[in-house]
Scaffold this motif. Structure first.
Motif, mmCIF file in Angstrom:
data_model
loop_
_atom_site.group_PDB
_atom_site.id
_atom_site.type_symbol
_atom_site.label_atom_id
_atom_site.label_comp_id
_atom_site.label_asym_id
_atom_site.label_seq_id
_atom_site.Cartn_x
_atom_site.Cartn_y
_atom_site.Cartn_z
ATOM 1 N N VAL A 1 -14.410 109.105 49.163
ATOM 2 C CA VAL A 1 -13.541 109.112 48.315
ATOM 3 C C VAL A 1 -14.282 108.663 46.830
ATOM 4 O O VAL A 1 -13.300 109.731 45.491
ATOM 5 C CB VAL A 1 -13.174 110.606 48.383
ATOM 6 N N ALA A 2 -13.941 107.432 46.656
ATOM 7 C CA ALA A 2 -13.827 106.368 45.507
ATOM 8 C C ALA A 2 -14.545 107.315 44.255
ATOM 9 O O ALA A 2 -13.725 106.940 43.752
ATOM 10 C CB ALA A 2 -13.891 105.190 46.357
ATOM 11 N N LYS A 3 -15.727 107.234 44.652
ATOM 12 C CA LYS A 3 -16.338 107.982 43.173
ATOM 13 C C LYS A 3 -15.747 108.928 42.249
ATOM 14 O O LYS A 3 -16.386 108.730 41.008
ATOM 15 C CB LYS A 3 -17.873 108.042 43.623
ATOM 16 N N PHE A 4 -15.068 109.245 43.145
ATOM 17 C CA PHE A 4 -14.286 110.479 42.646
ATOM 18 C C PHE A 4 -12.527 109.771 42.014
ATOM 19 O O PHE A 4 -11.930 111.371 41.514
ATOM 20 C CB PHE A 4 -13.897 111.668 43.312
ATOM 21 N N LEU A 5 -12.763 108.579 42.591
ATOM 22 C CA LEU A 5 -11.208 108.552 41.877
ATOM 23 C C LEU A 5 -11.450 107.199 40.404
ATOM 24 O O LEU A 5 -11.822 106.490 41.024
ATOM 25 C CB LEU A 5 -10.700 108.138 43.316
ATOM 26 N N SER A 6 -10.617 107.811 39.699
ATOM 27 C CA SER A 6 -11.349 106.930 37.793
ATOM 28 C C SER A 6 -10.084 105.560 38.466
ATOM 29 O O SER A 6 -9.154 105.627 39.398
ATOM 30 C CB SER A 6 -10.373 108.186 37.211
ATOM 31 N N PRO A 7 -10.255 105.242 37.782
ATOM 32 C CA PRO A 7 -8.789 103.436 37.726
ATOM 33 C C PRO A 7 -7.380 104.295 37.915
ATOM 34 O O PRO A 7 -6.995 103.514 38.141
ATOM 35 C CB PRO A 7 -9.520 102.974 36.689
ATOM 36 N N GLU A 8 -7.503 104.867 37.024
ATOM 37 C CA GLU A 8 -6.410 105.597 36.014
ATOM 38 C C GLU A 8 -6.112 106.350 38.220
ATOM 39 O O GLU A 8 -4.664 106.098 37.664
ATOM 40 C CB GLU A 8 -5.880 106.775 34.827
ATOM 41 N N VAL A 9 -6.166 107.555 38.199
ATOM 42 C CA VAL A 9 -6.043 108.088 39.376
ATOM 43 C C VAL A 9 -5.759 107.403 40.882
ATOM 44 O O VAL A 9 -4.560 106.983 41.385
ATOM 45 C CB VAL A 9 -7.281 108.876 39.729
ATOM 46 N N GLN A 10 -6.236 105.621 40.431
ATOM 47 C CA GLN A 10 -6.710 104.791 42.038
ATOM 48 C C GLN A 10 -4.755 104.124 41.585
ATOM 49 O O GLN A 10 -4.583 104.210 42.965
ATOM 50 C CB GLN A 10 -7.542 103.536 41.625
ATOM 51 N N GLN A 11 -4.756 103.820 40.074
ATOM 52 C CA GLN A 11 -3.414 103.439 40.309
ATOM 53 C C GLN A 11 -2.226 104.421 40.788
ATOM 54 O O GLN A 11 -1.169 104.040 41.445
ATOM 55 C CB GLN A 11 -2.871 102.484 38.496
ATOM 56 N N GLN A 12 -2.115 105.260 40.362
ATOM 57 C CA GLN A 12 -1.218 106.869 40.349
ATOM 58 C C GLN A 12 -1.357 105.980 41.969
ATOM 59 O O GLN A 12 -0.492 106.513 42.745
ATOM 60 C CB GLN A 12 -1.476 107.987 40.034
ATOM 61 N N LEU A 13 -2.475 106.657 43.030
ATOM 62 C CA LEU A 13 -2.411 106.718 44.147
ATOM 63 C C LEU A 13 -1.620 105.047 45.195
ATOM 64 O O LEU A 13 -1.254 105.314 45.854
ATOM 65 C CB LEU A 13 -3.941 106.587 44.596
ATOM 66 N N ARG A 14 -1.637 104.246 44.498
ATOM 67 C CA ARG A 14 -1.383 103.148 44.943
ATOM 68 C C ARG A 14 0.185 102.953 44.772
ATOM 69 O O ARG A 14 1.131 102.622 45.747
ATOM 70 C CB ARG A 14 -1.867 101.324 44.178
ATOM 71 N N ASP A 15 0.823 103.217 43.530
ATOM 72 C CA ASP A 15 2.020 103.604 44.083
ATOM 73 C C ASP A 15 2.578 104.997 44.039
ATOM 74 O O ASP A 15 3.692 104.691 44.889
ATOM 75 C CB ASP A 15 2.222 104.335 42.040
ATOM 76 N N ALA A 16 2.358 105.452 44.876
ATOM 77 C CA ALA A 16 2.908 106.520 45.582
ATOM 78 C C ALA A 16 2.654 105.914 46.755
ATOM 79 O O ALA A 16 3.447 107.078 47.830
ATOM 80 C CB ALA A 16 2.119 108.200 45.240
ATOM 81 N N THR A 17 1.260 105.817 47.579
ATOM 82 C CA THR A 17 1.348 105.753 48.293
ATOM 83 C C THR A 17 1.769 104.216 49.258
ATOM 84 O O THR A 17 2.391 103.599 50.357
ATOM 85 C CB THR A 17 -0.013 106.018 49.052
ATOM 86 N N GLY A 18 2.002 103.647 47.911
ATOM 87 C CA GLY A 18 2.056 101.902 48.560
ATOM 88 C C GLY A 18 1.285 101.420 48.931
ATOM 89 O O GLY A 18 1.394 100.279 49.559
ATOM 90 N N ALA A 19 0.209 101.449 48.973
ATOM 91 C CA ALA A 19 -1.070 101.075 49.575
ATOM 92 C C ALA A 19 -1.494 99.819 49.168
ATOM 93 O O ALA A 19 -1.465 99.434 47.560
ATOM 94 C CB ALA A 19 -2.669 101.925 49.591
ATOM 95 N N ASN A 20 -1.947 99.035 49.871
ATOM 96 C CA ASN A 20 -2.374 97.450 49.892
ATOM 97 C C ASN A 20 -3.827 97.791 50.040
ATOM 98 O O ASN A 20 -4.844 98.460 50.185
ATOM 99 C CB ASN A 20 -1.504 96.552 50.529
ATOM 100 N N ASP A 21 -4.394 96.244 49.240
ATOM 101 C CA ASP A 21 -6.321 95.306 50.067
ATOM 102 C C ASP A 21 -5.828 95.852 51.519
ATOM 103 O O ASP A 21 -4.689 94.969 52.212
ATOM 104 C CB ASP A 21 -6.208 94.279 49.197
ATOM 105 N N GLY A 22 -7.256 96.085 51.923
ATOM 106 C CA GLY A 22 -6.681 96.272 53.527
ATOM 107 C C GLY A 22 -6.500 97.860 53.904
ATOM 108 O O GLY A 22 -6.758 97.573 55.362
ATOM 109 N N ASP A 23 -6.392 97.944 53.113
ATOM 110 C CA ASP A 23 -5.758 99.327 53.789
ATOM 111 C C ASP A 23 -6.396 100.844 53.410
ATOM 112 O O ASP A 23 -8.004 100.851 52.599
ATOM 113 C CB ASP A 23 -4.249 100.489 53.576
ATOM 114 N N ILE A 24 -6.691 102.028 54.352
ATOM 115 C CA ILE A 24 -7.481 103.049 54.048
ATOM 116 C C ILE A 24 -6.394 104.246 53.613
ATOM 117 O O ILE A 24 -5.936 104.707 54.384
ATOM 118 C CB ILE A 24 -8.260 103.341 55.610
#
Length: 599
Positions: free
Chosen positions: A377-400
């Motif tokens: 679903v990456a195509k639905f996730l704007s750069p802004e949303v992506q950043q928010q998701l990373r902040d909320a989940t603590g996700a790093n490169d290599g995660d799903i």
RNA sequence: GGGACCGUAGCUCAAUUUGGUUAGAGCACCGGACUGUCGAUCCGGAGGUUGCGGGUUCGAAUCCCGUCGGUCUCGCCA
């Protein structure tokens, strides 16, 4: 007639060591294997304690007793029961068998008695071959000779023994409660027993001794426990049998913390007996927190990998699955799997199929690679949303990230098992580890959409954790209760609560549950009566003994820790139960079978 | 009530994908050999309603339908 002398064992088959060399001994047991070398015969003799090698040497010229013994040994077959007398000797350095506890020594037989022969057994009771479970159950007496089963049965005994010793030391009294009791309206389906002396009336087998143990508290017994069989006529699972055993306990003049402390003491001793660790402090997680972070009220905390509510972020995307769920009052949660970006499309498809079993229509996902979301679903996730998701989940490169969007209950029902499944696949579920936690602050009731009514989450006798009874009546869904569950590795091992000792509060709770005064009197009148006559504040808990033993031996099924369990259809291959009964028996009970028998 | 997988020698499995000669192997069992094995080894033997019933086919362990049984699971299990 077997001479007494040959039954008089001096040692068991797991006992003899180097220090016994030279001793004259007598052993009894089963022939596990025989190895005939022409001039020397080896017999592995097994009992529940272990295995000892017995040797029959070529008899000396003119030694008639030795000759007879040797010829008899030559005829031995697997699973024959024998008694041997002989002398312990060292095997010789190059003949030591490190696989056996008794591997340094052997017993040279001077006398052999066959106590019983055996037909060729349907399967060998060893650890090497796996046997269909139905066959194992049909010949359970052979299956029980397997070391794994012997270990499960003896450890089970040691565990119940440890439980009793801890509680005895704490001043508890073991009291038996009836098996023939009356049917109760809520909970699981009852097993019914017709009453011959009371036409058309039935006893019910207890789902638990709940009401009796409360009445024992009213009776002033103060501290009760019982290792007790419970019966529930529901569909079976690997971890559910129609009859199972609880360690049931109840205490007067106690807080929730007191019950938890006693339980911790019991479990600490149980784990000690089983060779498992038990924490100094068992983590306490509130029900709200468990649902939020794990999506389930029995979290497996051997690994982290939390769920994150990202409704606020997901609602602002253009992904209709997310926005539609939010608009209809649902939520969006995500499971962040560290290192999960390595999952192939095929593996993700397996997870999609997995969650479909739990009612999910699909499984949204996106990988985090090179600083950006990719795939799914990456195509639905704007750069802004992506950043928010990373902040909320603590996700790093290599995660799903896996997403579920629906009503809160549905989202949790899907993501909680997915979390465990992914952890298993990643090797995060070490079967040797026991991660215990307490879950507290359960809601008192939950709304049953189908029946349009409130149901008890625990049971109707659970004390609400509210000061104001009017507040309870006006908003039952908001009320917490003084209930607590003990969980290990994602399995509910037990649960309990502080009970209602006040008749007026009990009546109010019945009112919330839609149990009218008449029904309450009819079904629980005896308990309500008891509450009128000086019921002390009390509370307790029940532990699932079978599940605890199952966890302690890492068994895949409850059937592996129960001597005579039932199959999934509730039958017993050993006895053939349940079975038809004579017309005479039915007539005495005034019963008539109106459906033809299946066979 | 729903979904998935499984059922072949006493036991564990192969042959089923792609229908085709007499359904194979290990263990157990029976007979024999062997003085140091240890899940002994070696030689020989016996052992089958392919769960059951029906169908398709020249031909079914194999394909189809039904049924019985087992396991896992959703629902259910206060």
């Amino acid at each position: 007639m077997i001479p007494d002398a040959v039954l008089n064992r001096t040692h068991n088959c797991g006992q003899l060591r180097e220090s016994d060399i030279g001793a004259e001994v007598r052993l009894c047991g089963w022939v596990r294997s025989y190895r005939d070398h022409g001039g020397v015969i080896f017999v592995d003799l097994r009992d529940r304690y272990g295995i000892t090698q017995v040797v029959f040497d070529t008899p000396e010229e003119g030694d008639q007793a030795g000759q007879d013994s040797y010829e008899l040994a030559d005829s031995l077959r697997n699973e024959w029961v024998i008694s041997i007398a002989g002398v312990v000797r060292h095997r010789g350095e190059d003949r030591i068998n490190p696989k056996l506890d008794t591997g340094q020594i052997e017993v040279v037989s001077t006398e052999l008695t066959v106590l019983n022969q055996s037909d060729s057994v349907p399967f060998e009771p060893d650890s090497f071959t796996s046997v269909a479970e139905e066959t194992r159950l049909k010949y359970r007496y052979i299956d029980l000779r397997r070391p794994e089963m012997t270990r499960a049965m003896t450890l089970r005994h040691e565990i119940t023994s440890a439980m009793r010793s801890v509680l005895d030391g704490e001043g508890f009294v073991e009291i038996e409660t009836p098996f023939l009791t009356r049917s109760t309206p809520e909970g699981a389906r009852d097993f019914l027993v017709p009453s011959r002396m009371n036409q058309a009336d039935f006893y019910a087998l207890p789902q638990s001794p709940q009401l009796f143990k409360q009445i024992l508290m009213v009776g002033g017994l103060d501290r009760y426990y019982q290792v007790v069989r419970c019966f529930r006529d529901e569909d079976l699972r690997a971890d559910r049998q129609p009859e199972f055993t609880q360690l049931d306990l109840e205490m007067s003049f106690v807080t929730q913390r007191d019950v938890m402390n006693v339980t911790n003491s019991v479990l600490r001793k149980v784990c000690q007996v089983a060779g498992k660790d038990f924490p100094e402090e068992v983590p306490v997680i509130t029900h709200d927190e468990a649902m939020d972070k794990y999506g389930i009220d029995r979290p497996d905390i051997r690994f982290e990998m939390f769920l994150h509510d990202v409704s606020g972020i997901a609602g602002a995307t253009d992904f209709k699955v997310f926005t539609a769920a939010i608009e209809s009052g649902g939520i969006v949660k995500t499971l962040c799997v560290p290192g999960g970006a390595k999952f192939t499309r095929k593996e993700i498809d397996v997870y999609t199929a997995f969650v479909a079993d739990y009612g999910a229509k699909g499984l949204a996902w996106s990988k985090l690679e090179d600083g950006a979301f990719a795939g799914g679903v990456a195509k639905f996730l704007s750069p802004e949303v992506q950043q928010q998701l990373r902040d909320a989940t603590g996700a790093n490169d290599g995660d799903i990230l896996f997403f579920a969007a629906a009503g809160a209950d549905d989202v949790n029902r899907v993501l909680a098992p997915l979390r465990v499944r992914v952890a298993e696949d990643l090797g995060l579920c070490d079967s040797e580890t026991c991660a215990w936690c307490w879950i507290t602050e359960f809601p008192l009731v939950s709304y049953n959409e189908q029946e349009k009514r409130w149901d008890s989450l625990h049971h109707p006798f659970t004390m609400p954790a509210v000061e104001d009874i009017e507040q309870l009546m006006s908003d039952p869904g908001a009320a917490k209760s003084l209930a607590y569950d003990i969980v290990c590795n994602g399995t509910e091992m037990g649960g309990g609560s502080i009970r209602i000792h006040d008749r007026h509060i009990q009546e109010k709770v019945f009112e919330i549950l839609g149990i009218g005064p008449q029904e309450a009197t009819e079904k629980f009148g005896f308990l309500l009566d008891a509450l009128r006559f000086g019921a002390p504040p009390h509370g307790g808990l029940a532990l699932g003994l079978d599940r605890i033993v199952m966890e302690m031996v890492s068994a895949p099924s409850l059937r592996d820790v129960i001597a005579f369990p039932k199959t999934q259809r509730g039958t017993c291959p050993l006895t053939g139960a349940p079975g038809e009964v004579d017309d005479k028996q039915l007539a005495e009970l005034d019963l008539k079978i109106i459906v033809p028998h299946k066979n």
